[in-house]
Motif scaffolding. Structure first.
Motif, PDB file in Angstrom:
ATOM      1  N   GLU A 252       0.815  -1.213   0.000  1.00  0.00           N
ATOM      2  CA  GLU A 252       0.000   0.000   0.000  1.00  0.00           C
ATOM      3  C   GLU A 252       0.852   1.268   0.000  1.00  0.00           C
ATOM      4  OE1 GLU A 252      -3.878  -1.791   2.432  1.00  0.00           O
ATOM      5  OE2 GLU A 252      -2.346  -0.600   3.483  1.00  0.00           O
ATOM      6  N   ASN A 253       2.058   1.188   0.583  1.00  0.00           N
ATOM      7  CA  ASN A 253       2.931   2.362   0.698  1.00  0.00           C
ATOM      8  C   ASN A 253       3.849   2.554  -0.510  1.00  0.00           C
ATOM      9  OD1 ASN A 253       1.823   2.780   3.193  1.00  0.00           O
ATOM     10  ND2 ASN A 253       3.571   2.027   4.362  1.00  0.00           N
ATOM     11  N   ALA A 254       3.632   1.798  -1.593  1.00  0.00           N
ATOM     12  CA  ALA A 254       4.483   1.923  -2.778  1.00  0.00           C
ATOM     13  C   ALA A 254       4.444   3.355  -3.304  1.00  0.00           C
ATOM     14  CB  ALA A 254       4.027   0.945  -3.860  1.00  0.00           C
ATOM     15  N   VAL A 255       5.606   3.824  -3.765  1.00  0.00           N
ATOM     16  CA  VAL A 255       5.766   5.207  -4.221  1.00  0.00           C
ATOM     17  C   VAL A 255       6.005   5.215  -5.727  1.00  0.00           C
ATOM     18  CG1 VAL A 255       7.135   7.320  -4.001  1.00  0.00           C
ATOM     19  CG2 VAL A 255       6.692   5.889  -1.987  1.00  0.00           C
ATOM     20  N   GLN A 256       5.318   6.102  -6.420  1.00  0.00           N
ATOM     21  CA  GLN A 256       5.465   6.223  -7.875  1.00  0.00           C
ATOM     22  C   GLN A 256       6.861   6.727  -8.239  1.00  0.00           C
ATOM     23  OE1 GLN A 256       2.772   5.629 -10.296  1.00  0.00           O
ATOM     24  NE2 GLN A 256       4.651   5.446 -11.482  1.00  0.00           N
ATOM     25  N   ILE A 257       7.493   6.100  -9.221  1.00  0.00           N
ATOM     26  CA  ILE A 257       8.794   6.549  -9.713  1.00  0.00           C
ATOM     27  C   ILE A 257       8.588   7.719 -10.665  1.00  0.00           C
ATOM     28  CG2 ILE A 257      10.851   5.880 -11.023  1.00  0.00           C
ATOM     29  CD1 ILE A 257      10.490   3.070 -10.043  1.00  0.00           C
ATOM     30  N   HIS A 258       9.395   8.739 -10.519  1.00  0.00           N
ATOM     31  CA  HIS A 258       9.243   9.956 -11.310  1.00  0.00           C
ATOM     32  C   HIS A 258       9.350   9.657 -12.800  1.00  0.00           C
ATOM     33  CE1 HIS A 258       9.301  14.165 -12.304  1.00  0.00           C
ATOM     34  NE2 HIS A 258      10.508  14.087 -12.857  1.00  0.00           N
ATOM     35  N   GLU A 259       8.367  10.096 -13.551  1.00  0.00           N
ATOM     36  CA  GLU A 259       8.314   9.962 -14.998  1.00  0.00           C
ATOM     37  C   GLU A 259       8.343   8.497 -15.462  1.00  0.00           C
ATOM     38  OE1 GLU A 259      11.363  12.289 -16.733  1.00  0.00           O
ATOM     39  OE2 GLU A 259      10.478  14.217 -16.199  1.00  0.00           O
ATOM     40  N   CYS A 260       7.806   7.605 -14.630  1.00  0.00           N
ATOM     41  CA  CYS A 260       7.748   6.189 -15.011  1.00  0.00           C
ATOM     42  C   CYS A 260       6.507   5.576 -14.359  1.00  0.00           C
ATOM     43  CB  CYS A 260       9.009   5.445 -14.581  1.00  0.00           C
ATOM     44  SG  CYS A 260       9.075   3.733 -15.143  1.00  0.00           S
ATOM     45  N   ALA A 261       5.388   5.656 -15.052  1.00  0.00           N
ATOM     46  CA  ALA A 261       4.126   5.198 -14.482  1.00  0.00           C
ATOM     47  C   ALA A 261       4.050   3.683 -14.352  1.00  0.00           C
ATOM     48  CB  ALA A 261       2.968   5.695 -15.344  1.00  0.00           C
ATOM     49  N   ALA A 262       4.905   2.960 -15.079  1.00  0.00           N
ATOM     50  CA  ALA A 262       4.823   1.501 -15.080  1.00  0.00           C
ATOM     51  C   ALA A 262       5.529   0.871 -13.889  1.00  0.00           C
ATOM     52  CB  ALA A 262       5.408   0.947 -16.373  1.00  0.00           C
ATOM     53  N   LEU A 263       6.312   1.640 -13.125  1.00  0.00           N
ATOM     54  CA  LEU A 263       7.091   1.090 -12.020  1.00  0.00           C
ATOM     55  C   LEU A 263       6.874   1.914 -10.767  1.00  0.00           C
ATOM     56  CD1 LEU A 263      10.479   0.452 -13.873  1.00  0.00           C
ATOM     57  CD2 LEU A 263       8.755  -1.259 -13.315  1.00  0.00           C
ATOM     58  N   LYS A 264       6.991   1.238  -9.613  1.00  0.00           N
ATOM     59  CA  LYS A 264       6.927   1.908  -8.321  1.00  0.00           C
ATOM     60  C   LYS A 264       8.022   1.359  -7.403  1.00  0.00           C
ATOM     61  CE  LYS A 264       2.028   3.188  -8.127  1.00  0.00           C
ATOM     62  NZ  LYS A 264       0.758   3.104  -7.341  1.00  0.00           N
TER      63      LYS A 264
END
Length: 441
Positions: A252-264
């Motif tokens: 639940e606490n996964a963080v979005q990687i900047h400029e990469c919507a496919a990975l967290k």
């Protein structure tokens, strides 16, 4: 035959107050909460002879080593391995009709010397690995040294001859150093392979075709939990011990990687919130997981199938993402092993053979090597292999650069091997293929 049994041992210390003796539970301070917690050893071995009698001296040694475990000097898995090593020695003693305390005037008639010869023959015949033979002899030397220090054996008891030697090594910065070590005539030296790029812990990657076939088979014919665990191994590089200790909140606490919507990014390790077990107590907030896989895991966390398992779980285990069908954790102790996962992996291999897929040598940890080499190949294809190394190190939560460099070296050597084989094929078989592929006249 001799056998091993395991006991859960709450460690206690003896306190004398006012002429009375009492035992007090040993406690340690949790580095995160600063609270005192009682500690126990979950799997301390006890060794019994074939007659059913306890090998008291060996069991006392296990106990003395268990007390060192809570000071951070030893791990529980090490003590369990010591128990297995002494079990092998005890079985050999019974077959040979000898006793561990026998002292013969001749070196070649003493139990330790004869057992060393047995270990050497075993690994030369391929019965055991050379590293296992070396470890078993090292365990026996530690055991006999303890017997001498505790005066269970007399100080003059002849065991082995010793000599001091200087061994060269390279530190983490690449500088050549020397260290003084003691060698004995009982040491079993294992030859190291030179020239082959080896990955951490002897891992081997599988091809992307085999990876997809394994995941497809696990999805169709194995438990949904094994499929998700293997998916995490292949797509995030997490070790089994970390996967089995993941919490729902970790996902639940996964963080979005900047400029990469496919990975967290997810955080793991003792310093993460919530804490998740990691090898060598490493912590990392740079573990990469595909967003689509995280969505599958979140759906699973609220599914009816997991809810049934949570209902059977103890309160301290309900927050784990993966639970067995009986509501127990998949992980065991502090290591990267799981008896339940091992059983499912054995079934996976059996099903694979039925479908014509040979993955008999495959282990869960190979998924980690596949993940790392996949990223290294992608970085090499874009000409940024070495620049990508710090990122890869963070993704794999490595402690040293040298461990990550093995993956870089492995990918470079694989590319060289593929190039040479392609050139050989064109040179040797090119005319044959041209003739075979020519149109009919």
């Amino acid at each position: 035959m001799a056998r091993l049994e395991y006991v859960c041992l709450p460690l206690e210390c003896c306190v004398v107050e006012g002429g009375a003796t009492r035992f007090v539970a040993q406690e340690i301070v949790d580095p995160r909460t600063r609270l005192k917690i009682r500690v126990t050893a979950d799997r301390i071995p006890e060794l019994l002879w074939a007659t059913g009698e306890f090998w008291s001296e060996a069991n006392l040694w296990f106990l003395s080593r268990a007390r060192r475990m809570f000071s951070g000097q030893l791990k529980e898995d090490t003590i369990v391995a010591n128990g297995k090593d002494l079990l092998a020695y005890a079985n050999w003693l019974e077959r040979a009709g000898m006793h561990w305390w026998q002292c013969h005037p001749r070196d070649d008639q003493r139990p330790l010397n004869l057992y060393r010869g047995h270990l050497v023959r075993s690994y030369e015949q391929g019965v055991i690995a050379p590293t296992l033979a070396s470890r078993r002899m090292t365990t026996l030397k530690s055991f006999y040294r303890w017997l001498l220090s505790e005066e269970i054996l007399s100080p003059g008891f002849p065991l082995w001859s010793e000599r001091n030697v200087r061994v060269a090594y390279e530190d983490v910065f690449g500088f050549r150093r020397h260290i003084e070590v003691v060698q004995t005539n009982l040491d079993i030296k294992t030859a190291k392979r030179v020239g082959e790029a080896s990955l951490e812990e002897g891992l081997q990657p599988v091809s992307l075709e085999v990876r997809d076939a394994i995941l497809d088979l696990a999805h169709r014919r194995c438990s949904h939990e094994l499929f998700l665990m293997l998916s995490l191994g292949f797509w995030s590089g997490l070790r089994l011990g970390t996967v089995t200790d993941l919490k729902v909140q970790s996902i639940e606490n996964a963080v979005q990687i900047h400029e990469c919507a496919a990975l967290k990014h997810i955080s793991v390790g003792p310093l993460a919130n919530p804490p998740v077990k990691m090898k060598l107590s490493q912590s990392s907030d740079g573990i990469v997981v595909p967003t689509r896989l995280l969505e599958y895991l979140l759906d699973y966390s609220i599914s009816l199938a997991r809810g049934k398992r949570v209902a059977l779980a103890k309160p301290e285990h309900k927050h784990l993402l993966f639970l067995t069908i009986k509501g127990n954790p998949y992980g065991r102790g502090k290591g990267d092993r799981s008896a339940t996962v091992n059983a499912e992996m054995s079934r996976l291999k059996r099903l694979a053979r039925q479908e014509g897929l040979n993955i008999d040598d495959f282990t869960f940890h190979w998924s980690r090597a596949t993940f790392a080499t996949m990223w290294a190949r992608a970085a090499r294809a874009n000409g940024h292999l070495h620049e990508f190394m710090p990122t890869l190190k963070r993704m794999l939560a490595h402690k040293h650069d040298r461990t990550t460099e093995r993956y870089i070296l492995w990918v470079e050597k694989e590319q060289v091997r593929a190039t040479v084989m392609d050139e050989f094929t064109r040179t040797m078989f090119g005319p044959f293929y041209q003739v075979a592929g020519a149109p009919d006249a």
